[in-house]
Design an enzyme around this catalytic site. Structure first.
Site, mmCIF file in Angstrom:
data_model
loop_
_atom_site.group_PDB
_atom_site.id
_atom_site.type_symbol
_atom_site.label_atom_id
_atom_site.label_comp_id
_atom_site.label_asym_id
_atom_site.label_seq_id
_atom_site.Cartn_x
_atom_site.Cartn_y
_atom_site.Cartn_z
ATOM 1 C CE1 TYR A 91 -5.422 0.356 13.596
ATOM 2 C CE2 TYR A 91 -5.571 -1.176 11.767
ATOM 3 C CZ TYR A 91 -4.910 -0.705 12.879
ATOM 4 O OH TYR A 91 -3.739 -1.295 13.286
ATOM 5 C CE1 TYR A 460 0.832 0.894 14.006
ATOM 6 C CE2 TYR A 460 0.409 1.823 11.851
ATOM 7 C CZ TYR A 460 0.407 0.740 12.707
ATOM 8 O OH TYR A 460 -0.037 -0.469 12.253
ATOM 9 N NE ARG A 461 -4.458 1.531 9.760
ATOM 10 C CZ ARG A 461 -4.473 0.494 8.941
ATOM 11 N NH1 ARG A 461 -3.469 -0.343 8.916
ATOM 12 N NH2 ARG A 461 -5.484 0.302 8.115
HETATM 13 C C1 LIG Z 1 -7.053 -9.892 11.109
HETATM 14 C C2 LIG Z 1 -6.625 -8.567 10.540
HETATM 15 C C3 LIG Z 1 -5.361 -8.424 9.971
HETATM 16 C C4 LIG Z 1 -4.965 -7.185 9.443
HETATM 17 N N1 LIG Z 1 -3.717 -7.088 8.898
HETATM 18 C C5 LIG Z 1 -3.317 -5.913 8.370
HETATM 19 C C6 LIG Z 1 -2.034 -5.795 7.774
HETATM 20 O O1 LIG Z 1 -1.278 -6.761 7.635
HETATM 21 N N2 LIG Z 1 -1.649 -4.571 7.322
HETATM 22 C C7 LIG Z 1 -2.488 -3.491 7.375
HETATM 23 O O2 LIG Z 1 -2.111 -2.410 6.916
HETATM 24 N N3 LIG Z 1 -3.710 -3.584 7.920
HETATM 25 C C8 LIG Z 1 -4.161 -4.754 8.411
HETATM 26 N N4 LIG Z 1 -5.423 -4.848 8.950
HETATM 27 C C9 LIG Z 1 -6.257 -3.623 9.036
HETATM 28 C C10 LIG Z 1 -7.211 -3.394 7.831
HETATM 29 O O3 LIG Z 1 -8.135 -4.450 7.728
HETATM 30 C C11 LIG Z 1 -6.487 -3.200 6.497
HETATM 31 O O4 LIG Z 1 -5.552 -2.159 6.623
HETATM 32 C C12 LIG Z 1 -7.415 -2.875 5.312
HETATM 33 O O5 LIG Z 1 -6.666 -2.943 4.112
HETATM 34 C C13 LIG Z 1 -8.049 -1.477 5.406
HETATM 35 O O6 LIG Z 1 -9.237 -1.455 4.691
HETATM 36 P P1 LIG Z 1 -9.363 -0.932 3.183
HETATM 37 O O7 LIG Z 1 -8.126 -1.291 2.465
HETATM 38 O O8 LIG Z 1 -10.657 -1.430 2.629
HETATM 39 O O9 LIG Z 1 -9.383 0.642 3.329
HETATM 40 P P2 LIG Z 1 -10.651 1.595 3.431
HETATM 41 O O10 LIG Z 1 -11.533 1.111 4.518
HETATM 42 O O11 LIG Z 1 -11.264 1.788 2.101
HETATM 43 O O12 LIG Z 1 -9.916 2.943 3.811
HETATM 44 C C14 LIG Z 1 -9.403 3.189 5.093
HETATM 45 C C15 LIG Z 1 -9.718 4.623 5.492
HETATM 46 O O13 LIG Z 1 -8.979 5.510 4.654
HETATM 47 C C16 LIG Z 1 -9.781 6.623 4.242
HETATM 48 N N5 LIG Z 1 -9.936 6.547 2.792
HETATM 49 C C17 LIG Z 1 -10.042 5.414 2.073
HETATM 50 N N6 LIG Z 1 -10.105 5.683 0.780
HETATM 51 C C18 LIG Z 1 -10.066 7.024 0.652
HETATM 52 C C19 LIG Z 1 -10.048 7.888 -0.460
HETATM 53 N N7 LIG Z 1 -10.082 7.388 -1.696
HETATM 54 N N8 LIG Z 1 -9.964 9.211 -0.244
HETATM 55 C C20 LIG Z 1 -9.881 9.695 1.016
HETATM 56 N N9 LIG Z 1 -9.874 8.921 2.107
HETATM 57 C C21 LIG Z 1 -9.955 7.585 1.936
HETATM 58 C C22 LIG Z 1 -11.107 6.480 4.962
HETATM 59 O O14 LIG Z 1 -11.080 7.264 6.128
HETATM 60 C C23 LIG Z 1 -11.171 5.010 5.305
HETATM 61 O O15 LIG Z 1 -11.926 4.771 6.471
HETATM 62 C C24 LIG Z 1 -5.856 -6.075 9.483
HETATM 63 C C25 LIG Z 1 -7.130 -6.233 10.048
HETATM 64 C C26 LIG Z 1 -7.510 -7.458 10.569
HETATM 65 C C27 LIG Z 1 -8.878 -7.577 11.150
#
Ligand SMILES: Cc1cc2nc3c(=O)[nH]c(=O)nc-3n(C[C@H](O)[C@H](O)[C@H](O)COP(=O)(O)OP(=O)(O)OC[C@H]3O[C@@H](n4cnc5c(N)ncnc54)[C@H](O)[C@@H]3O)c2cc1C
Length: 513
Positions: A91, A460-461
């Protein structure tokens, strides 16, 4: 070092100097090597001029430091892009939506502020990953579970803010839906606490999410209206036991009554686990006796053993009332799982974070030259068998046209029922470093977005590169929803410094006519 757009080099130098003062010089990153770490490894524009890139990054360690960074950004009109752990692979990774933004990296704010076992909630900072929260709970010996998404290294807050989902029981799987109370730094630098948290010395911030008056928390989901610095989450009291039943059928049309049964069982909260639908073609799990069923629905249940046994029998009776449908009840597992049991289950279903999901994309005998990444188009369709079959036909009829007559290795549709009442029909596109192949994937992705919108289905995302496109499909009444969001943006962030373009919302000075 790249300059943020519309910022002079002297203003940017002043902003960097002020940030070094505020957070310490080691936590302002400007070298190419450091800034490259904020590239999106799954960018569909990798190495092309359209790739979204940061100009610099700054990593505050406290609420006060976040406020200082934001005030400076406002002073010099420097665009910021807050991330928590920045592992948003598929994403946008940790790259900004608007190229040249400075990444506001909150990974150093990684305190688990409270885990309350008695009332089953946690209060965390943005840098707390699922691994961190799990370790904290495990070390303290608390009898609560977290709800991890597939990759355990992400942020509990970041995942929730992007609309993420996990794999244990309802209602914990909807991560934003399971939050209770936020602390947010606005673009002005002002701090707001939502819900009961607005009461000075509040004793019930994580005990009631609504508080008093208009509820504003939703404004911070998939948005660019503030920087979340604390967030409460409901935790699941460790369930005594788990059992999964699997309903199978050999006939395509059976998915209609099967999904009706599943919906009823979930809406009645008889089935509370993360259900999954496999089939409609090859790829589903083998059925009883080795024959591959056409459809297979997994229905897991968590709860006290005596209750779960009654619930699974009820589910079996409902599914097997459909002529030709079989229902197999799996092993009943008691928690905490033994090490041997844990080794043979999908650990995220038991609240244990891990990274095994990445093996899906890795090198293997069946995929000796993996592309490295993927992005997904995940439209939401009504949760009925008729809609699911319509999507299946829609996919088969359009795949070749949308892929330009080539086999691009697109995978779909994957039917996901991660949330209550919701059916997501996911199409996955491999993404790598081959620019020609990536361009074909982008065209295919865009083709699906347009075709789905014509049927009344939308995402949705979305990956950063497609957030505008998808926002444009939510166009009812001449884009009234987008215009409302833009009005809010102008009011809460008049200089447009926060996460420009995220989910299609641009500040006034960058808005297209
Ligand atoms: C193989 C694979 C499997 C996956 N499986 C899943 C799954 O099971 N479920 C799922 O949900 N996702 C999944 N993902 C997607 C993603 O990798 C995860 O959702 C991951 O947890 C998102 O990254 P993060 O938690 O580091 O969030 P971040 O990258 O830190 O945040 C996501 C976005 O939210 C906003 N943001 C973050 N923090 C803040 C803040 N404090 N204030 C304001 N805005 C903010 C920013 O715009 C940021 O880009 C998957 C991806 C891959 C490649």
């Amino acid at each position: 070092m790249a300059l943020p757009p519309h910022v002079s080099s002297s203003d940017f130098a002043s902003a960097l100097a002020a940030w070094r003062q505020a957070v310490g010089k080691d936590w302002v990153f400007t070298s190419d090597a450091d800034v490259a770490l904020y590239r999106d490894a799954y960018s569909p524009y990798w190495g092309e001029p359209e790739e979204r890139l940061a100009s610099a990054a700054v990593a505050p360690a406290s609420l006060e430091e976040v406020q200082a960074v934001v005030r400076t950004a406002n002073q010099y009109r420097v665009p910021l892009y807050p991330i928590s752990t920045g592992r948003n692979l598929a994403y946008g990774g940790s790259a900004p939506v608007y190229s040249g933004s400075v990444v506001l990296d909150l990974k150093r704010m990684n305190r688990v502020l409270e885990v309350n076992e008695r009332n089953a909630y946690a209060l965390v900072e943005p840098g707390v990953s699922y691994f961190d929260l799990y370790d904290h709970i495990t070390k303290a010996g608390l009898d609560v579970w977290i709800d991890p998404p597939d990759p355990g290294w992400g942020s509990v807050i970041g995942n929730a803010l992007d609309g993420g989902a996990g794999w244990t029981a309802n209602p914990f799987r909807d991560h934003f839906g399971a939050h209770c109370g936020m602390e947010v730094v606005l673009a002005s630098g002002e701090v707001v606490r939502t819900g009961m948290g607005a009461l000075p010395n509040s004793k019930s911030w994580q005990h009631n999410r609504w508080g008093y008056g208009p509820w504003v928390d939703g404004l911070f989901r998939q948005s660019n209206f503030g920087i979340v610095t604390k967030m409460g989450f409901y935790l699941m009291p460790r369930p005594e036991s788990y059992v999964m039943g699997t309903a199978t059928s050999m006939r395509d049309e059976d998915i209609v009554p099967m999904l009706d049964v599943l919906n009823r069982l979930e809406n009645e909260h008889v089935v509370n686990g993360s259900t999954q639908i496999f089939g409609g073609g090859p790829g589903g799990p083998p059925g009883p006796g080795g024959a591959a069923p056409l459809w297979s629905i997994q229905a897991p249940i968590y709860g006290p053993e005596a209750v779960v046994r009654a619930q699974i029998e009820h589910a079996k009776a409902k599914f097997t009332a459909i002529p030709g449908v079989k229902f197999e009840v799996g092993e009943l597992l008691r928690t905490p799982l033994t090490a041997a049991a844990l080794a043979r289950v999908r650990q995220v279903n038991f609240g244990v974070p891990n990274l095994s999901t990445f093996s899906m994309l890795g090198r293997s005998p069946v995929n000796p030259n993996p592309d490295g990444g993927h992005i997904g188009f995940s439209p939401i369709v009504p949760r009925t068998g008729e809609s699911l079959l319509e999507f299946k036909r829609f996919y088969a009829e359009n795949l070749s046209k949308v892929s330009g007559g080539e086999n691009l290795g697109v995978v779909g549709p994957v039917y996901m029922t991660c949330w209550d009442r919701t059916l997501v029909c996911l199409i996955m596109f491999p993404i790598g470093r081959d620019k020609i192949k990536n361009a074909k994937m982008r065209r295919a992705f865009e083709g699906w977005v347009h075709l789905a919108a014509e049927r009344g289905w939308a995402e949705y995302r979305a990956p950063a590169a497609f957030q505008d496109l998808i926002a444009s499909t939510y166009s009812y009444n001449n884009h009234a929803l987008l215009r409302l969001r833009e009005s809010i943006k102008d009011a809460v962030d008049p200089n447009g410094i926060l996460s420009a373009g995220r989910y299609g919302v641009w500040p006034k000075h960058l808005r297209k006519a």
